[in-house]
Design an enzyme around this catalytic site. Structure first.
Site, PDB file in Angstrom:
ATOM      1  N   LYS A   1     -13.424  -0.128   6.386  1.00  0.00           N
ATOM      2  CA  LYS A   1     -12.168  -0.644   6.934  1.00  0.00           C
ATOM      3  C   LYS A   1     -11.989  -2.125   6.615  1.00  0.00           C
ATOM      4  O   LYS A   1     -10.854  -2.588   6.432  1.00  0.00           O
ATOM      5  CB  LYS A   1     -12.126  -0.408   8.437  1.00  0.00           C
ATOM      6  CG  LYS A   1     -12.130   1.058   8.858  1.00  0.00           C
ATOM      7  CD  LYS A   1     -10.799   1.740   8.557  1.00  0.00           C
ATOM      8  CE  LYS A   1     -10.723   2.534   7.294  1.00  0.00           C
ATOM      9  NZ  LYS A   1      -9.398   3.178   7.085  1.00  0.00           N
TER      10      LYS A   1
ATOM     11  N   TYR B   1     -18.615   2.726   8.406  1.00  0.00           N
ATOM     12  CA  TYR B   1     -17.183   2.889   8.666  1.00  0.00           C
ATOM     13  C   TYR B   1     -16.503   1.526   8.729  1.00  0.00           C
ATOM     14  O   TYR B   1     -15.456   1.300   8.106  1.00  0.00           O
ATOM     15  CB  TYR B   1     -16.962   3.652   9.965  1.00  0.00           C
ATOM     16  CG  TYR B   1     -15.507   3.735  10.366  1.00  0.00           C
ATOM     17  CD1 TYR B   1     -14.618   4.559   9.652  1.00  0.00           C
ATOM     18  CD2 TYR B   1     -14.997   2.994  11.429  1.00  0.00           C
ATOM     19  CE1 TYR B   1     -13.278   4.629   9.998  1.00  0.00           C
ATOM     20  CE2 TYR B   1     -13.662   3.067  11.782  1.00  0.00           C
ATOM     21  CZ  TYR B   1     -12.810   3.885  11.064  1.00  0.00           C
ATOM     22  OH  TYR B   1     -11.479   3.947  11.405  1.00  0.00           O
TER      23      TYR B   1
END
Length: 308
Positions: free
Chosen positions: A173, A169
């Protein structure tokens, strides 16, 4: 009563609008007078959200590049190639390992590759609506989670490394910030009237974790526990959209990164946000561009010189 800028005559696309940040952003744009195209993966939920908010539904699954291409074509047709704001908001987070329709790891595919492809495909419409006095805007949504991440451009899909949902994740990002920075650099070089800006919502009750577990087939109990935990430590979604809203409508410069201005950038009004060293690496940002183009099969709008 909260006041908003008058966005009458402006056309906005917000991705991921059936709940959380995207729905709240779409509603605020509508209240400000904008025409809002709201994207959603699920037709029934998307129709319900668009009906309640007052926007127009566009079906889009960022985890399927064929869907991205089809949605971009629909948006360009319905807007007459004039788009003032694109808010790349939709995303998934920290669910069990899964893959997109095209075989990419789900988080890098949904959070970076899909939005990058959509941005490139909509660039003619963004350039068509912008002018030097009022440039169009692309808002990329990142996360404080990018700060602990590294991006391996030779293993975006975590096939050679042991998979970590949290680090995957964070990497997605980080990719959002690198893409936004490189897009800003290329827009400046080409002289196009479009600003590339990034923002993050801090700790917000967005339902992102719970929705991600549901999508990946995670247990309903775990999703409910995650949603309950979010509510204990996060700010309301109406407060959480402050940075994205400021990036889309406030006084900004290309390349800006906004987030909550409170302690640890978790809560508070919008202000400048802190990037990790990796997110400020222009070499890494430049290297990510062709890797993304190869993965998506999309040439970044060479007619506008963004592929240069």
């Amino acid at each position: 009563m909260q006041s908003f800028p008058d966005l009458s005559g402006r056309t906005v696309v917000v991705t991921g609008t059936t709940s959380g940040l995207g729905r709240a952003l779409a509603a605020r744009f509508v209240r400000a007078g904008a025409r809002v195209l709201m994207t959603a993966r699920d037709d029934a939920r998307g129709r319900a959200a668009a009906r309640e908010v007052g926007g127009e539904l566009v079906l889009l699954d960022l985890a399927d590049l064929a869907s991205v291409r089809a949605a971009a074509a629909r948006i360009r047709e319905r807007t007459g190639d004039r788009l003032d704001v694109l808010v790349n908001n939709a995303g998934v987070a920290v669910g069990p390992r899964s893959e997109t329709a095209d075989g990419f790891e789900l988080q890098i595919g949904t959070n970076h590759l899909g939005p990058a492809a959509l941005t490139w495909l909509l660039m003619p419409a963004l350039c068509g609506a912008g002018d030097p006095e009022r440039p169009s805007r692309v808002v990329s949504t990142s996360s404080i989670g990018h700060r602990s991440a590294r991006l391996d451009l030779d293993d975006l899909d975590w096939r050679r490394r042991r998979y970590s949902p949290v680090f995957a994740y964070g990497a997605s990002k980080l990719a959002n910030l690198l893409f936004a920075a490189e897009l800003d650099r290329r827009l400046r070089l080409s002289g196009q009237p479009v600003l590339s800006v990034a923002a993050h919502p801090g700790m917000t009750a967005s339902q992102l974790l719970a929705n991600s577990y549901r999508r990946a087939g995670g247990g309903g109990l775990r999703a409910r526990v995650l949603l309950a935990a979010e509510r204990l430590v996060v700010q309301p979604v109406e407060d959480g959209i402050a940075a994205q809203w400021a990036a889309a409508t406030g006084p900004v410069h290309g390349g800006d990164y906004l987030g909550p201005s409170g302690p640890l950038e978790a809560h508070g009004p919008a202000g400048p946000a802190r990037r990790s060293a990796a997110a400020q690496d222009p070499v890494l940002a430049a290297r990510l561009w062709p890797v993304t183009a190869a993965a998506t099969g999309i040439t970044p709008d060479p007619g506008r010189r963004l592929g240069a």
